[in-house]
Design an enzyme around this catalytic site. Structure first.
Site, PDB file in Angstrom:
ATOM      1  N   LEU A  60       0.851  -1.198   0.000  1.00  0.00           N
ATOM      2  CA  LEU A  60       0.000   0.000   0.000  1.00  0.00           C
ATOM      3  C   LEU A  60       0.882   1.241   0.000  1.00  0.00           C
ATOM      4  O   LEU A  60       1.826   1.317   0.783  1.00  0.00           O
ATOM      5  CB  LEU A  60      -0.893   0.041   1.254  1.00  0.00           C
ATOM      6  CG  LEU A  60      -2.035  -0.962   1.381  1.00  0.00           C
ATOM      7  CD1 LEU A  60      -2.696  -0.794   2.740  1.00  0.00           C
ATOM      8  CD2 LEU A  60      -3.049  -0.770   0.273  1.00  0.00           C
ATOM      9  N   HIS A  61       0.562   2.200  -0.871  1.00  0.00           N
ATOM     10  CA  HIS A  61       1.322   3.450  -0.820  1.00  0.00           C
ATOM     11  C   HIS A  61       0.526   4.660  -1.304  1.00  0.00           C
ATOM     12  O   HIS A  61       0.918   5.785  -1.053  1.00  0.00           O
ATOM     13  CB  HIS A  61       2.606   3.325  -1.653  1.00  0.00           C
ATOM     14  CG  HIS A  61       2.380   3.332  -3.144  1.00  0.00           C
ATOM     15  ND1 HIS A  61       1.915   2.230  -3.821  1.00  0.00           N
ATOM     16  CD2 HIS A  61       2.529   4.303  -4.065  1.00  0.00           C
ATOM     17  CE1 HIS A  61       1.811   2.514  -5.107  1.00  0.00           C
ATOM     18  NE2 HIS A  61       2.170   3.774  -5.287  1.00  0.00           N
ATOM     19  N   ARG A  62      -0.607   4.450  -1.968  1.00  0.00           N
ATOM     20  CA  ARG A  62      -1.321   5.588  -2.547  1.00  0.00           C
ATOM     21  C   ARG A  62      -2.071   6.381  -1.479  1.00  0.00           C
ATOM     22  O   ARG A  62      -2.648   5.804  -0.552  1.00  0.00           O
ATOM     23  CB  ARG A  62      -2.287   5.127  -3.640  1.00  0.00           C
ATOM     24  CG  ARG A  62      -1.560   4.543  -4.833  1.00  0.00           C
ATOM     25  CD  ARG A  62      -2.435   4.330  -6.039  1.00  0.00           C
ATOM     26  NE  ARG A  62      -1.659   3.705  -7.093  1.00  0.00           N
ATOM     27  CZ  ARG A  62      -0.904   4.364  -7.976  1.00  0.00           C
ATOM     28  NH1 ARG A  62      -0.851   5.678  -7.916  1.00  0.00           N
ATOM     29  NH2 ARG A  62      -0.218   3.720  -8.886  1.00  0.00           N
TER      30      ARG A  62
END
Length: 364
Positions: A210-212
């Protein structure tokens, strides 16, 4: 003799340009009059981008590092443009080749065109339709001034047709990320992740990335999404390669569970080892959806849109969305053994870079 300046600014870019450089070297050995200069804009500093990263993927050290990282989107764009202008004036090229959709892609394209140098865009024509994503702006601006477009899919071709691009400037070649993946399948490295004292067992764990901002910036939504992932993954461990700072934030939010295992970021060869052997991948990354499709690994994308619809239409990917409540039915289907198989995507065959270089030799 085409002199090509190749631009890379972030880790995924290097995975895309590695096979292009190999194809140039192969053409030179075969007697073709072609040469390249590799420019690293320094957009992203990544400790995994060490000598070992370049060695693993067979990438030579860049001829130039502009060291233009840091700052806001505007500051970074400006820094790259100022420094790349100087680089290109000192080392003129026939063609500037950009890949993907990072800030460096757009900034170097603008700079090259203002110096009357042709721009070719590898991975052209992909669109998410989401103007809140910086990457979408980068794609649109780059494609608006590109001379030749190298595309990954018929969907990208159609996007460019709709934009009024002449057919003879669009070259459907495939996906260089897949060239890199297929060239390294047998070189993957087991990171030897230990869970409760034992090794991971193939197809008996999930991989999470996850990074957005849509997923990680709102604390309550992030907690709800992580809870939905824990609730829906049965008794399987969930392996989450995450930067230590981010892991600390997650732990401070109370996002901990005996089956949730935070591990440090992995190298390309290590990460793809755990992906290839996972039961499934849950991600908000675009590139990972391509790799899971080729490796036949189920993929659940936590986004409301995608610039890679072929991974859904023909691949193993499903677009879940960013609402945590939407995750359960997809995980239920996966746990019941009812996930789609996916199939072959045209020209994702490991020979894309050769097609790119052959085309450039014909054009220049």
């Amino acid at each position: 003799m085409p002199k090509i300046t190749i631009i890379a600014g972030a880790r995924p870019n290097f995975m895309k340009i590695a096979p292009i450089i190999k194809a140039i070297e192969k053409a030179k050995i075969a007697g073709e009059n072609i040469d390249f200069r590799l420019v690293h804009t320094g957009q992203h500093y990544d400790k995994k981008m060490s000598g070992s990263f370049f060695d693993q993927l067979g990438i030579p050290e860049p001829h130039s590092n502009l060291e233009a990282g840091g700052g806001s989107q505007a500051e970074q764009t400006a820094n790259i443009m100022v420094r790349f202008e100087k680089e290109l004036l000192e080392n003129p090229a026939d063609v500037v080749l950009v890949v993907g959709d990072v800030t460096s892609t757009m900034a170097c394209s603008i700079t090259a065109k203002k110096l009357n140098t042709d721009v070719v865009h590898v991975e052209a024509g992909i669109r998410s339709g989401d103007l809140s994503m910086p990457e979408e702006i980068n794609r649109m601006v780059t494609d608006s001034i590109t001379d030749h477009f190298f595309t990954t899919s018929e969907i990208a071709n159609e996007n460019l047709r709709k934009a009024g691009i002449d057919e003879d400037r669009v070259h459907f070649v495939g996906n260089t990320m897949i060239d890199t993946l297929l060239a390294n399948l047998e070189k993957f490295i087991d990171p030897d992740i230990r869970i409760n004292g034992g090794k991971l067992k193939g197809k008996e764990y999930f991989v999470l990335t996850l990074h957005r901002p849509a997923n990680v910036d709102e604390q309550e939504k992030l907690k709800d999404m992580m809870q939905a992932i824990i609730d829906g993954t049965g008794n399987f461990p969930v392996i989450f390669p995450v930067h230590p700072r981010t892991a600390k934030i997650l732990q401070n939010l109370g996002i901990e569970h005996e089956r949730l295992h935070y591990v440090e970021p992995l190298s390309y060869l290590e990460f793809n080892f755990i992906v290839r052997n996972a039961k499934a991948v849950i991600t908000d990354s675009g590139g990972i959806t391509e790799e899971t499709t080729v490796m036949g690994v189920p993929c659940l994308t936590l986004r409301d849109n995608t610039e890679r619809p072929e991974t859904i239409i023909m691949g193993t990917n499903e677009l879940v969305g960013t609402n945590p409540k939407r995750l359960k039915p997809y995980l239920d289907k996966l746990m019941a053994g009812e996930w789609k198989q996916g199939g072959h995507i045209p020209l994702w065959d490991g020979k894309t870079s050769e097609r790119i270089i052959n085309t450039l030799l014909n054009l220049y």
